[in-house]
Design an enzyme around this catalytic site. Structure first.
Site, short mmCIF file in Angstrom:
data_model
loop_
_atom_site.label_atom_id
_atom_site.label_comp_id
_atom_site.label_asym_id
_atom_site.label_seq_id
_atom_site.Cartn_x
_atom_site.Cartn_y
_atom_site.Cartn_z
N ARG A 168 -6.78 -6.82 1.95
CA ARG A 168 -6.14 -5.59 1.46
C ARG A 168 -6.10 -5.55 -0.07
NH1 ARG A 168 -1.07 -4.23 5.07
NH2 ARG A 168 -1.37 -2.24 4.02
N ASP A 200 2.20 5.93 8.59
CA ASP A 200 2.08 4.82 9.55
C ASP A 200 1.98 5.31 11.00
OD1 ASP A 200 2.14 2.96 7.53
OD2 ASP A 200 4.31 2.62 7.67
N ARG A 220 -7.86 2.05 9.59
CA ARG A 220 -7.35 2.78 10.78
C ARG A 220 -8.17 4.01 11.12
NH1 ARG A 220 -0.89 1.66 9.84
NH2 ARG A 220 -0.97 -0.40 10.84
N SER A 230 2.49 5.73 -2.95
CA SER A 230 2.66 4.44 -2.29
C SER A 230 4.02 3.84 -2.64
CB SER A 230 1.55 3.47 -2.70
OG SER A 230 1.96 2.13 -2.45
C1 S3P Z 1 5.63 0.62 3.08
C2 S3P Z 1 4.85 1.55 2.45
C3 S3P Z 1 3.61 2.11 3.02
C4 S3P Z 1 3.55 1.88 4.53
C5 S3P Z 1 3.89 0.48 4.88
C6 S3P Z 1 5.31 0.15 4.44
C7 S3P Z 1 6.83 0.13 2.41
O1 S3P Z 1 2.49 1.50 2.41
O2 S3P Z 1 2.28 2.22 5.01
O3 S3P Z 1 3.80 0.29 6.28
O4 S3P Z 1 7.70 -0.48 3.07
O5 S3P Z 1 6.94 0.32 1.19
P1 S3P Z 1 1.86 2.04 1.03
O6 S3P Z 1 2.85 1.86 -0.04
O7 S3P Z 1 0.63 1.21 0.83
O8 S3P Z 1 1.55 3.49 1.29
#
Ligand code: S3P
Length: 452
Positions: free
Chosen positions: A126, A332, A363, A179
């Protein structure tokens, strides 16, 4: 993945009925542990998920000298204060948890000790440049590992200590993607900076970190999709311990709820689900698709997080177009949206979802394969999927590719397919939703779990 292999066997389901609770919200759980560990004294958290992702965060703090114990009264976190963490006794193993790696990278960038963060095979694929670059821009000594794509950086991540007299700097940063992990990494590092952290996102992503900081008295301001943290403003430079409850995870609740929307005659309710508006896109989507979704407020949890009882009854589902802000609010849940699209009449179009390519698996590619295996026509786009639903599904044999939400979405498809479907790699579900199978079985779903 450290747990043993599991396989699901799934058959066509009759109506799903009942009233359930789901494990605590994973995102809020990570943050509760972080803010508890940095508080001045013992915080008590109830409702924390026993999923492996939250455990990875707890183990990381234990290795940095934070005592954490779990008993009948919840989880006690003996906070050591903002400056009280010790150099980790081992490498920080974030396992499958991107949130652990990205948030702790921000936090550890501000310390006077070094650290190294590693992950499992899926996490090691990732992208990490998205946090490493802005953290470096504010003076962090953080490095990632080159890998598949030029100009990208991957785990492991190494962080060298700030030396005596050195501090992280303020930063004004327009984030290239919405994000919460990038935003939170920068806000956590901002607690250790000698200037302001000012962030702007294209669309507001989940705002749990901001809500908790505000609840704990951290000098922070938010307006729409911008947030400003000014640690030089007048404040006590820390916070007192807290007692709070982690709401049920809407991203976990989405699976039984979408299953009920897919299976004729179903009717169920899920209690105390987190309904922070940055997370409720899936419920809006279900309504848009024709499901009967009810919402009865049931108080607040962790910091300032609204909760509600969500009820759902099967309706006649139809396809629709999802894009823009709605995608961020259900990022998600797209695997579950894909499962729903398979039974919805007509075409479902998912756009603006290129971020799905860098989740626990790609995904978009993985769901296209899953849908194809169940006989559902699906076209893969660079940033989405076009799915034609409403035709009979055939049973399939699925590889979950180490992705918990692919395993659960595949199980949902198995509930409406002809024959017995087999889902391999189902152990991944334990990262976010321990007890998924027993909970679905309690509603009447014919899912069996076996060792593989
Ligand atoms: C999350 C943010 C999201 C989400 C992940 C949990 C978090 O990711 O998809 O399951 O707890 O901050 P991204 O920040 O990469 O969008």
């Amino acid at each position: 993945m450290t747990n043993d292999g599991k396989r699901y066997r799934v058959r066509r389901s009759g109506p799903l009925r009942g009233s359930i609770r789901v494990p605590g919200d994973k995102s809020i759980g990570h943050r509760s542990l972080i803010f508890g560990a940095l508080g001045r004294g013992t915080s008590r958290i109830t409702g924390l998920s026993e999923g492996l992702d939250n455990r990875a965060t707890a183990d990381a703090f234990a290795a940095m000298g934070v005592a954490i114990e779990t008993g009948s009264g919840g989880t006690g976190v003996h906070g050591v204060g903002l400056r009280g963490l010790r150099m980790p006794t081992t490498v920080v193993d974030c396992e499958n948890s991107g949130t652990t790696m990205r948030l702790l990278s921000g936090l550890l960038s501000g310390q006077r000790f070094g650290s190294r963060l590693v992950g499992d095979e899926s996490l090691t694929r990732r992208p990490m440049a998205r946090i490493i670059e802005p953290l470096r821009a504010r003076g962090a000594h953080i490095a990632g590992t080159p890998g598949a794509k030029p100009n990208e950086l991957y785990p492991p991540i190494s962080i060298a200590p700030l030396v005596e007299g050195e501090s992280l700097r303020g930063i004004e940063y327009t984030m290239p993607v919405a994000s919460a992990q990038i935003k939170s990494a920068l806000l956590l590092s901002g607690l250790y900076a000698d200037g302001v952290t000012a962030l702007e996102e294209p669309v507001l992503s989940r705002d749990h970190t901001e809500r908790m900081m505000l609840a704990l008295g951290v000098p922070l301001r938010t307006a729409g999709s911008s947030v400003v943290l000014d640690p030089t403003a007048e404040w006590t430079g820390g916070w007192d311990p807290f007692e709070w409850h982690v709401p049920g995870d809407p991203s976990s609740a989405a699976f039984p709820i979408v299953a009920a929307a897919m299976v004729a005659g179903s009717e169920l309710s899920v209690e105390d689900v987190g309904v922070n508006p940055t997370r409720t896109g899936i419920f809006d989507w279900l309504r848009l698709s024709g499901a009967n979704v009810g919402h009865r407020p049931s108080g607040h949890g962790a910091g300032d997080e609204p909760m509600a009882e969500i009820t759902i009854a099967h309706g006649s589902m139809r396809g629709a177009v999802a894009g823009g802000e709605l995608i961020v609010r259900m990022i998600d849940e797209i695997p579950a949206v894909c499962a729903l699209a398979a039974v919805a009449k007509g075409v479902t179009e998912i756009r603006d979802a290129a971020e799905l390519r860098v989740k626990e698996s790609d995904r978009l590619a993985t769901m296209a394969k899953v849908l194809d295996a169940f006989g559902v026509p699906c076209e893969e786009l660079p940033d989405g999927l076009i799915i034609t639903g409403g035709q009979p599904l055939r049973a399939a044999h699925i590889a979950s590719r180490g992705d918990h939400r692919i395993a659960m979405a595949s199980a949902l498809l198995g509930l409406v397919a002809d024959g017995e479907s087999v889902i391999d790699g189902a152990e991944a579900v334990d990262t976010s939703f321990p007890g998924f199978v027993s909970l679905m079985r309690s509603l009447g779903a014919p899912i069996e779990e076996e060792a593989s």
